[in-house]
Design an enzyme around this catalytic site. Structure first.
Site, PDB file in Angstrom:
ATOM      1  N   THR A 129       0.812  -1.217   0.000  1.00 48.72           N
ATOM      2  CA  THR A 129       0.000   0.000   0.000  1.00 48.72           C
ATOM      3  C   THR A 129       0.845   1.267   0.000  1.00 48.72           C
ATOM      4  O   THR A 129       1.947   1.276   0.558  1.00 48.72           O
ATOM      5  CB  THR A 129      -0.919  -0.017   1.244  1.00 48.72           C
ATOM      6  OG1 THR A 129      -1.485   1.276   1.432  1.00 48.72           O
ATOM      7  CG2 THR A 129      -0.166  -0.364   2.519  1.00 48.72           C
ATOM      8  N   ASP A 130       0.284   2.331  -0.550  1.00 47.32           N
ATOM      9  CA  ASP A 130       0.974   3.633  -0.508  1.00 47.32           C
ATOM     10  C   ASP A 130       1.107   4.147   0.924  1.00 47.32           C
ATOM     11  O   ASP A 130       1.895   5.047   1.200  1.00 47.32           O
ATOM     12  CB  ASP A 130       0.264   4.675  -1.402  1.00 47.32           C
ATOM     13  CG  ASP A 130      -1.179   4.980  -1.017  1.00 47.32           C
ATOM     14  OD1 ASP A 130      -1.697   4.394  -0.053  1.00 47.32           O
ATOM     15  OD2 ASP A 130      -1.788   5.834  -1.703  1.00 47.32           O
TER      16      ASP A 130
ATOM     17  N   TYR B 279      -1.880  -0.426  11.074  1.00 48.79           N
ATOM     18  CA  TYR B 279      -2.051  -1.163   9.805  1.00 48.79           C
ATOM     19  C   TYR B 279      -0.856  -0.937   8.887  1.00 48.79           C
ATOM     20  O   TYR B 279      -0.239  -1.892   8.396  1.00 48.79           O
ATOM     21  CB  TYR B 279      -3.348  -0.721   9.111  1.00 48.79           C
ATOM     22  CG  TYR B 279      -3.372  -1.023   7.624  1.00 48.79           C
ATOM     23  CD1 TYR B 279      -3.470  -2.338   7.152  1.00 48.79           C
ATOM     24  CD2 TYR B 279      -3.276   0.013   6.679  1.00 48.79           C
ATOM     25  CE1 TYR B 279      -3.469  -2.608   5.785  1.00 48.79           C
ATOM     26  CE2 TYR B 279      -3.271  -0.249   5.317  1.00 48.79           C
ATOM     27  CZ  TYR B 279      -3.362  -1.565   4.876  1.00 48.79           C
ATOM     28  OH  TYR B 279      -3.347  -1.832   3.520  1.00 48.79           O
TER      29      TYR B 279
END
Ligand code: NAD
Ligand code: DAU
Length: 334
Positions: free
Chosen positions: A123-124, A147
């Site tokens: 993810t970015d 996360y």
């Protein structure tokens, strides 16, 4: 590539990737390995031809189970993850088990079996927040919530595995993804389904002007596929939608599409450590021939229409565990 193991293939993006493989490559067989957590849903793959799509329920944190499923596959594409930032703030034990230990197990199994490609979908968010400009693959990691820290940890474990053992790991870092079949805890399907039901939408106060870069789910699937087939082991590829919007702009668009006015916005307490803006540069993946296809206005309209037309899919989700989560997350959030 004849046989691909897709983990997390009953989730939102994983199931889109499974459908993408089956419609794009007639010779490909997919093994779909998924724990079926609250976010996993076999309805997402119910149209897939059982002659080419096999489902196995299992946990990537269980080394023996994932290794058994990977045996005989040319590639593994890992979508399996705990994915919701707000849930990770409530407790991140499962996030670390899946997003770190699970990734380690996949790398170890690949080493043992000699799997030709290991693609990890990341993810970015691992870069953290950026006020101006965009992160490239050379930018350092700077995750700011449980996360994203667990995803960054998984990436480091996998990249170190590549350096140490030569495991053919490729990583993609995607931006905020939207479209059909997304679990309605994430902002777009949550707001659309609330508005369909005539309920207010909980917009994070102070976060109204936060920016996310929206990526259509099939464009994310094709980006991962490009990295899988054209990418180089040991490399990272950003997958950006190129549609940066403030949350308040997104919210007004959804109100308009659902025929509601601004009185349906409920400003609630902000997310702790809320990342202000995500922005990534996808030139490296574009250099391999990938281009996102979906214009934002059309994608958001299609998404709202899909939830309107597919109440059968989300009404049974917005019961039981979901309502309990919603109460805990939002009831006292003044
Ligand atoms: P999702 O929450 O919709 O689906 C996750 C899937 O993984 C579910 O089917 C779940 O049952 C399965 N799963 C969870 N733990 C597992 C385990 N231990 N073993 C096997 N299966 C397990 O997630 P998503 O939004 O489709 O995200 C997929 C991947 O893409 C994730 O790795 C996420 O970090 C990444 N990502 C998501 C976005 C986004 O905006 N949604 C953007 C960039 C990257
Ligand atoms: O950027 C990629 C990431 O995008 C993925 O790695 C994550 O798995 C995915 O969940 C997503 O993370 P975000 O935190 O950006 O997505 P979410 O839909 O939770 O929130 C999007 C924005 O909307 C964020 O600025 C917070 C805001 N928001 C969210 C919710 C759920 C609200 O204002 N109200 C809400 O109720």
């Amino acid at each position: 590539m004849k046989k691909i193991l897709v983990t997390g293939g009953a989730g939102f993006i994983g199931s889109a990737f499974v459908r993408y493989q089956l419609r794009t490559y007639p010779e490909v067989q997919v093994v779909n390995f998924d724990k079926l957590t609250y976010a996993g849903n076999l309805d997402n793959v119910k149209e897939c031809d059982p002659a080419r799509h096999t489902f196995v329920q299992g946990d990537i944190a269980d080394r023996a189970a994932i290794q058994a499923a990977m045996a005989g596959c040319d590639a593994v594409v890992n979508f399996a993850a705990d994915t919701h930032v707000d849930r990770s703030i409530m407790g991140a034990t499962d996030f670390i088990a899946t997003n770190c230990t699970g990734v380690y197990n996949i790398c170890e199994a690949a080493r043992e079996l000699g799997t030709a490609r290991v693609l990890l979908v990341s993810t970015d968010e691992v870069y953290g927040s950026i006020r101006e400009g965009s992160f490239t693959e050379q930018s350092p990691q700077g995750p700011r919530n449980p996360y994203s820290a667990s995803k960054a940890g998984g990436e480091l474990i996998a990249l170190a595995h590549h350096e140490t053992f030569g495991t053919p790991v490729i990583i993609t870092r995607g931006s905020n993804t939207y479209g059909p079949y997304q679990y309605p805890e994430k902002v777009m399907p949550l707001f659309i389904t609330n508005l369909i039901d005539g309920e207010q939408v909980p917009l994070y106060q102070g976060g109204e002007h936060n920016v996310r870069d929206w990526l259509w789910v099939d464009d994310h699937a094709s980006g991962v596929d490009t990295a899988l087939r054209q990418g180089t082991p040991g490399q990272v590829y950003n997958v950006a939608g190129g549609n940066e919007r403030e949350n308040i702009v997104l919210t007004h668009k959804l109100l308009e599409l659902c025929g509601r006015d601004a009185s349906f916005i409920r400003l609630v307490k902000d997310r702790p450590g809320h990342d202000f803006r995500y922005s990534i540069d996808a030139s490296k993946l574009r250099g391999l021939g990938w281009t996102p296809q979906m214009p934002w206005d059309e994608g958001v309209a299609q998404t709202a229409a899909w939830y309107r037309d597919n109440e059968w899919w989300w009404r049974k989700i917005k019961t039981g565990e979901f309502l309990e989560y919603y109460r805990k997350q939002y009831a006292d959030r003044k």
